[in-house]
Design a protein around this motif. Sequence first.
Motif, PDB file in Angstrom:
ATOM      1  N   ARG A 120     -69.927 -27.868 -51.506  1.00 56.07           N
ATOM      2  CA  ARG A 120     -70.276 -26.455 -51.651  1.00 56.07           C
ATOM      3  C   ARG A 120     -70.438 -26.067 -53.119  1.00 56.07           C
ATOM      4  NH1 ARG A 120     -65.770 -23.320 -48.305  1.00 56.07           N
ATOM      5  NH2 ARG A 120     -67.325 -21.671 -48.146  1.00 56.07           N
ATOM      6  N   CYS A 121     -70.305 -27.027 -53.980  1.00 60.09           N
ATOM      7  CA  CYS A 121     -70.244 -26.700 -55.406  1.00 60.09           C
ATOM      8  C   CYS A 121     -71.634 -26.683 -56.034  1.00 60.09           C
ATOM      9  CB  CYS A 121     -69.366 -27.724 -56.125  1.00 60.09           C
ATOM     10  SG  CYS A 121     -69.223 -27.420 -57.879  1.00 60.09           S
ATOM     11  N   ASP A 122     -71.885 -25.665 -56.851  1.00 58.37           N
ATOM     12  CA  ASP A 122     -73.170 -25.541 -57.542  1.00 58.37           C
ATOM     13  C   ASP A 122     -73.333 -26.590 -58.635  1.00 58.37           C
ATOM     14  OD1 ASP A 122     -74.080 -23.462 -56.105  1.00 58.37           O
ATOM     15  OD2 ASP A 122     -73.414 -21.901 -57.508  1.00 58.37           O
ATOM     16  N   TYR A 123     -72.208 -27.108 -59.130  1.00 56.51           N
ATOM     17  CA  TYR A 123     -72.267 -28.012 -60.273  1.00 56.51           C
ATOM     18  C   TYR A 123     -72.071 -29.463 -59.860  1.00 56.51           C
ATOM     19  CZ  TYR A 123     -71.295 -23.464 -62.395  1.00 56.51           C
ATOM     20  OH  TYR A 123     -71.329 -22.153 -62.739  1.00 56.51           O
ATOM     21  N   PHE A 124     -72.170 -29.715 -58.577  1.00 55.09           N
ATOM     22  CA  PHE A 124     -71.908 -31.050 -58.050  1.00 55.09           C
ATOM     23  C   PHE A 124     -72.785 -32.097 -58.723  1.00 55.09           C
ATOM     24  CE2 PHE A 124     -72.857 -34.366 -54.897  1.00 55.09           C
ATOM     25  CZ  PHE A 124     -71.576 -34.799 -54.614  1.00 55.09           C
ATOM     26  N   GLU A 125     -72.177 -33.227 -59.092  1.00 61.14           N
ATOM     27  CA  GLU A 125     -72.946 -34.304 -59.691  1.00 61.14           C
ATOM     28  C   GLU A 125     -72.684 -35.566 -58.889  1.00 61.14           C
ATOM     29  OE1 GLU A 125     -72.461 -34.728 -63.995  1.00 61.14           O
ATOM     30  OE2 GLU A 125     -72.780 -36.871 -63.698  1.00 61.14           O
ATOM     31  N   ARG A 164     -58.731 -28.630 -61.387  1.00 58.60           N
ATOM     32  CA  ARG A 164     -59.015 -29.896 -60.737  1.00 58.60           C
ATOM     33  C   ARG A 164     -60.541 -30.049 -60.657  1.00 58.60           C
ATOM     34  NH1 ARG A 164     -55.605 -32.967 -57.445  1.00 58.60           N
ATOM     35  NH2 ARG A 164     -54.080 -31.317 -57.233  1.00 58.60           N
ATOM     36  N   CYS A 165     -61.184 -30.134 -61.816  1.00 53.40           N
ATOM     37  CA  CYS A 165     -62.629 -30.294 -61.834  1.00 53.40           C
ATOM     38  C   CYS A 165     -62.980 -31.301 -62.912  1.00 53.40           C
ATOM     39  CB  CYS A 165     -63.300 -28.953 -62.122  1.00 53.40           C
ATOM     40  SG  CYS A 165     -65.083 -29.107 -62.318  1.00 53.40           S
ATOM     41  N   LEU A 166     -63.871 -32.224 -62.600  1.00 52.26           N
ATOM     42  CA  LEU A 166     -64.241 -33.256 -63.560  1.00 52.26           C
ATOM     43  C   LEU A 166     -65.190 -32.716 -64.621  1.00 52.26           C
ATOM     44  CD1 LEU A 166     -64.881 -36.166 -61.070  1.00 52.26           C
ATOM     45  CD2 LEU A 166     -63.022 -36.030 -62.740  1.00 52.26           C
ATOM     46  N   GLY A 173     -63.844 -37.822 -52.862  1.00 50.73           N
ATOM     47  CA  GLY A 173     -63.903 -37.227 -54.194  1.00 50.73           C
ATOM     48  C   GLY A 173     -63.451 -35.779 -54.157  1.00 50.73           C
ATOM     49  N   CYS A 174     -64.194 -34.924 -54.820  1.00 48.41           N
ATOM     50  CA  CYS A 174     -63.806 -33.522 -54.917  1.00 48.41           C
ATOM     51  C   CYS A 174     -63.996 -32.816 -53.572  1.00 48.41           C
ATOM     52  CB  CYS A 174     -64.644 -32.837 -55.997  1.00 48.41           C
ATOM     53  SG  CYS A 174     -64.331 -31.078 -56.097  1.00 48.41           S
ATOM     54  N   ASN A 175     -62.937 -32.154 -53.097  1.00 52.29           N
ATOM     55  CA  ASN A 175     -63.015 -31.462 -51.809  1.00 52.29           C
ATOM     56  C   ASN A 175     -64.085 -30.381 -51.801  1.00 52.29           C
ATOM     57  OD1 ASN A 175     -61.087 -32.872 -50.488  1.00 52.29           O
ATOM     58  ND2 ASN A 175     -59.414 -31.479 -51.032  1.00 52.29           N
ATOM     59  N   PHE A 176     -64.297 -29.775 -52.956  1.00 54.54           N
ATOM     60  CA  PHE A 176     -65.222 -28.651 -53.030  1.00 54.54           C
ATOM     61  C   PHE A 176     -66.663 -29.129 -53.212  1.00 54.54           C
ATOM     62  CE2 PHE A 176     -66.919 -24.821 -55.416  1.00 54.54           C
ATOM     63  CZ  PHE A 176     -66.945 -23.997 -54.297  1.00 54.54           C
ATOM     64  N   GLY A 177     -66.825 -30.417 -53.433  1.00 51.18           N
ATOM     65  CA  GLY A 177     -68.128 -30.997 -53.727  1.00 51.18           C
ATOM     66  C   GLY A 177     -69.298 -30.458 -52.919  1.00 51.18           C
ATOM     67  N   ARG A 210     -70.403 -38.878 -59.542  1.00 50.97           N
ATOM     68  CA  ARG A 210     -69.237 -38.580 -60.365  1.00 50.97           C
ATOM     69  C   ARG A 210     -68.224 -37.778 -59.545  1.00 50.97           C
ATOM     70  NH1 ARG A 210     -69.517 -35.245 -65.963  1.00 50.97           N
ATOM     71  NH2 ARG A 210     -67.277 -35.258 -66.433  1.00 50.97           N
ATOM     72  N   CYS A 211     -68.702 -36.670 -58.986  1.00 48.85           N
ATOM     73  CA  CYS A 211     -67.798 -35.797 -58.249  1.00 48.85           C
ATOM     74  C   CYS A 211     -67.348 -36.428 -56.932  1.00 48.85           C
ATOM     75  CB  CYS A 211     -68.468 -34.469 -57.957  1.00 48.85           C
ATOM     76  SG  CYS A 211     -68.853 -33.559 -59.455  1.00 48.85           S
ATOM     77  N   ASP A 212     -68.164 -37.337 -56.368  1.00 44.63           N
ATOM     78  CA  ASP A 212     -67.771 -37.896 -55.082  1.00 44.63           C
ATOM     79  C   ASP A 212     -67.277 -39.341 -55.216  1.00 44.63           C
ATOM     80  OD1 ASP A 212     -70.132 -39.011 -55.745  1.00 44.63           O
ATOM     81  OD2 ASP A 212     -71.235 -38.419 -53.939  1.00 44.63           O
ATOM     82  N   ARG A 269     -61.747 -21.868 -64.897  1.00 42.62           N
ATOM     83  CA  ARG A 269     -62.352 -23.151 -65.265  1.00 42.62           C
ATOM     84  C   ARG A 269     -62.548 -24.038 -64.035  1.00 42.62           C
ATOM     85  NH1 ARG A 269     -63.900 -20.707 -68.650  1.00 42.62           N
ATOM     86  NH2 ARG A 269     -63.550 -20.818 -70.889  1.00 42.62           N
ATOM     87  N   HIS A 270     -62.653 -23.413 -62.878  1.00 37.80           N
ATOM     88  CA  HIS A 270     -62.958 -24.209 -61.695  1.00 37.80           C
ATOM     89  C   HIS A 270     -64.079 -23.523 -60.918  1.00 37.80           C
ATOM     90  CE1 HIS A 270     -62.671 -26.358 -57.906  1.00 37.80           C
ATOM     91  NE2 HIS A 270     -62.006 -27.293 -58.563  1.00 37.80           N
ATOM     92  N   PRO A 271     -65.085 -24.290 -60.503  1.00 33.14           N
ATOM     93  CA  PRO A 271     -66.211 -23.675 -59.799  1.00 33.14           C
ATOM     94  C   PRO A 271     -65.812 -22.902 -58.532  1.00 33.14           C
ATOM     95  CG  PRO A 271     -66.775 -25.898 -60.475  1.00 33.14           C
ATOM     96  CD  PRO A 271     -65.321 -25.710 -60.782  1.00 33.14           C
ATOM     97  N   TYR A 272     -64.761 -23.349 -57.851  1.00 33.63           N
ATOM     98  CA  TYR A 272     -64.382 -22.621 -56.637  1.00 33.63           C
ATOM     99  C   TYR A 272     -63.851 -21.237 -56.993  1.00 33.63           C
ATOM    100  CZ  TYR A 272     -61.769 -21.195 -52.507  1.00 33.63           C
ATOM    101  OH  TYR A 272     -61.275 -20.475 -51.448  1.00 33.63           O
TER     102      TYR A 272
HETATM  103  S1  SF4 Z   1     -65.439 -31.912 -59.597  1.00 36.27           S
HETATM  104 FE1  SF4 Z   1     -67.611 -31.658 -59.318  1.00 36.27          FE
HETATM  105  S2  SF4 Z   1     -67.843 -30.918 -57.234  1.00 36.27           S
HETATM  106 FE2  SF4 Z   1     -65.713 -30.655 -57.758  1.00 36.27          FE
HETATM  107  S3  SF4 Z   1     -65.589 -28.603 -58.538  1.00 36.27           S
HETATM  108 FE3  SF4 Z   1     -65.943 -29.870 -60.311  1.00 36.27          FE
HETATM  109  S4  SF4 Z   1     -68.149 -29.895 -60.535  1.00 36.27           S
HETATM  110 FE4  SF4 Z   1     -67.737 -29.115 -58.511  1.00 36.27          FE
END
Ligand code: SF4
Lengths: 697, 361
Positions: free
Chosen positions: A298-303, A326-328, A292-296, A306-308, A253-256
């Motif tokens: 590089r993330c395909d689902y970045f918004e 740890r994903c919103l 915000g999200c450390n993976f932001g 919200r994420c940052d 359940r986490h994009p990474y």
């Molecule tokens: S919080 Fe946003 S950027 Fe971070 S992993 Fe989830 S969808 Fe991707």
Amino acid sequence: MTEWDTSKPILEIENLSISFFTRLREIPAVMDFSCSVMPGEAMGLVGESGCGKSTVALAVMRDLGRNGRITAGSIRFKGRDLTHMTEDDLRHIRGKEIAMIYQEPMASLNPAMRVGDQLAEVPMIHRGLSHADAMAQARQIISDVRLPDPDRILRAYPHQLSGGQQQRIVIAMALMAKPALLILDEPTTALDVTVEAGIVDLVKDLGRKYGTSMLFISHNLGLILDVCNRLCVMYSGEAVETGTVTEVFDRMRHPYTQALFRSIPLPGADKNARPLIAIPGNFPLPHERPRGCNFGPRCDYFEAGRCDAATVPMDLVPGSSRHETRCLRWRDIDWAAPPKAGRVTEKLAPGRLVLKLEDLKKYYSVSSGAFGGGAEKVVKANESLSFEARENETLAIVGESGCGKSTFAKVLMGLETATDGQIMLFDENVQDTPIQARNTDTVSKLQMVFQNPFDTLNPSMTVGRQIIRALEIFQKGTSDADRVERMLTLMDMVKLPRAFADRMPRQLSGGQKQRVGIARAFAGGAKIVVADEPVSALDVSVQAAVTDLLMDIQRENHTTLLFISHDLSIVRYLSDRVMVMYLGHVVEMGTTDQVFSPPYHPYTEALLSAVPIADTRVKKRRIVLEGDIPSAMNPPPGCPFQTRCRWKTEVPGDLCDTDLPPVKVMAGGHQIKCHLSDDILNGMEPVISMAADEARG
Amino acid sequence: MLFFILRRSGVMVLTALALTFVVFFMTNLTPNLEKLAKSEASVRMSDDQVASWLDSHGFTRPLLARYGEWLGVVPGWTHTDASGRVTGRCIGPDRAADAAPARCGVLQGEWGQSSVFKRPVSEILARSLGHTGWLMLWVMLVMVPTALLIGVLSGMREGTATDRILSTFAIATTATPEYVSGVILIVVFGSATAGISPILAEWGWISGRTLFQGTATSAMTKITFWNFGLPVITIALYGIGYIARMTRASMTEVMTQQYIRTARLKGVSFAQIIVKHALRNALIAPFTVIMLQFPWLLNGVVIVETLFNYKGFGWTLVQAAGNNDIQLLLACSVVAVLVVLVTQLISDIGYVFLNPRIRLS
Ligand code: SF4
Ligand SMILES: Nc1ncnc2c1ncn2[C@@H]1O[C@H](COP(=O)(O)OP(=O)(O)OP(=O)(O)O)[C@@H](O)[C@H]1O
Ligand code: SF4
Ligand SMILES: [Mg+2]
């Protein structure tokens, strides 16, 4: 200690933050990390290099060095907070209640102390045993870790043991006091796969036998699946997902985590139909983390927005056993959606013959003895190698350390000359021509990509300059301007931004450096590229990108790729034909399908079984090889594999002990060097099978 | 191992031969020989007389032959003068011409006669080596433990205040040559007019006029703390700094090794980590240095023995060199070469012994 309740976690890390303080700045290596380990449980910790795995482990041991400090949070072991313990109290916990094993076995044993004394020390300190009693216990534990001849080993110094044996001793040492918690930091990374399989088996068994809880750190998801019940995925100093192994592997359940799984070659991946998907971009350095999200980034689902916006907290997935992410956006993401279809490409047909080896032999003579003198010995690094390679083809050379892979590459490149045999490169005989005597054309057509991108670049020259140097050496380009243009084209080809041409190697990441190495190799229009473990020093997410790049270039330039590797997963993914080597001999050769399915050479069978695969559906037959690879100085008579072969009894007489087996050519040109009869070979069962159930969600 | 020692011994003999030949050549240059003739016979000799004296004492034979004589592989020279009296290398007041052996050189145990002391070289050498031996012994007893202690203490916790203080001390002592430290020590502790002695004498804390004696001549008959302290400390100081720094470097390196972490994580106490795990590994390098210090100590011995007027090997060497005492100088160089090479051999063997990784099969 006695009032500690066994239904509670044995180790409980809560909101742990660790920083290293350097002259320049504070490096927040770990932030807000939480996890707990229940009694008897094996907890895995995965993540890329530098994400803070070792730092967490060392924090538990309270051994962060002079500049490391726990800045927040708590680590409770059996209910007691370790973060505030005095050195004296810690001493009673270290080695007795918590033991740690780390990566390099040779470095973790004292070179000037006998193995027995090092083992005996533990019970002598913690239980006040006499030396004799402690030694008796050490002897017992040595047989527990399945080492032969305990008396000899007790008296040996570490350097007299092989790498695998040393690692067993380190494990034995950790188990001497029957600790409640064992921390293993990449315990097998330096070892060969078949040795690794033995060690992993041992660790699992001993864990079960003594009821030890484990914190198992690895970057290899396959190993985690093999050993652990639960795991925690780390990214850039944070835990991003944690849960049971099946939950995280099958219902991540986490994009990474998802991206990580899509970037590693699992059975079923195919370079043409289902290519790997690399994670774009690079890992952020601890002091360069985004908001915000450390993976932001590089993330395909970045918004955006919200994420940052703010730090992302851990969120519990309902209806699971402590599965957290740890994903919103995890509720919004359609986890069952198949990956965006990668580029599907056509398989290239093999072209004309470019390389032909016949009966190639390379012997080294070495003298033994510390002060010179001693007898001359001949090391047979390569024994009668014969094969051919065609244009467009990827030929993988597989084998464990010391099997002669790199010697073969050196002979081919002309860095060494062959002892005997023929090498036909295009239409030239080059077996006796060292590299200095080869003409520029031949040299530029045959190039090499090395294992370690860190050693092969000149640290004081810009990247662009290094590529231009290669162009000059290969006499490409008519003027300086032309060469600069060609250099930029090469940068495009390896997908590096053109601006990087002005950078120094130290300003590049490992994957980027490896790209520069590839650009250099192709500067002269290489037709044959020998890639010696080109991705094994890189992180998984980068490996995919680099292998992809190699494949792309191959498609465009019709290159022949000789891919030297010990990693069977990646070999299966990208090669057309495979050659398996053991102690200088080619023991099996055939197309990838032939080699990866029965009939196998007994060594290939064991090798396949040893490779950890990060897929819960894969069922493997476990074949654990006894002992270590014999030294090439002192190979066994007869079949090179006879000291570890489990099929030996199926061969009549003592043929395996006395006669070198002939090459047996099976259906479809599949070659196996073994005395086993066709019936037995054909009756072998597959090592890897898929429990063909529902596709992963 | 045996082969190794044999080979090293062979090298040793060759080096000794080469070196003594050089010394032989230098001391036998014509001007030196003329000086010798004048000092042995008469200062007011004419050039002709010098030539005939040299001829009658075997000095005109080819250099190699005379080197052979000294070694004892070539028969010694003989000379029959006008009156028919036979003199020769092996003929002396207590050995008649017909009873004398053909060869008398180092191999026969005859080192010749010192021209300065007018006594057999072997006797002088034995006595002075005896004196120097005591000096060396005490220097080693003071120097090695102190240096190792300082090195280990400062190396085990790099960067602490203890480390800084001890390192500064070590650097200061290596940076000060013996002829400086010796003089300073004498002025501070061994002078009746300067330093602390006059004050102590005034307070009545010491009975003599100085705390330490500024000369070590009396130590040749009886060694006491007060007459031997200063020379020993002077030589030891320099060595202490050097060995301590080596030990510290080696110790700090060992302390960052993974196996030290292993020991720490096993629960071994800090003291035990130092003693059981770090020390042996950390001492491998300094051990070699200590052994290599020996020949170097000879150097300090020359200065200190002269400074404190202690008639040991160094003092003798200075006398021999200053007076072109050919036989004595040759003997001294043989001793020096042997000391250098034997300590090197011991250092190599010790290295193998301490370091199990290169122990011979
Ligand atoms: S919080 Fe946003 S950027 Fe971070 S992993 Fe989830 S969808 Fe991707
Ligand atoms: N002593 C130190 N001083 C400064 N920074 C450090 C120190 N030790 C580790 N770091 C930094 O802390 C971060 C986490 O490092 P750590 O060794 O825990 O990573 P890891 O996940 O174990 O990586 P690997 O898989 O390569 O072992 C990295 O950015 C590293 O550079
Ligand atoms: S020849 Fe014998 S020992 Fe060798 S692999 Fe075949 S069965 Fe095993
Ligand atoms: Mg690590």
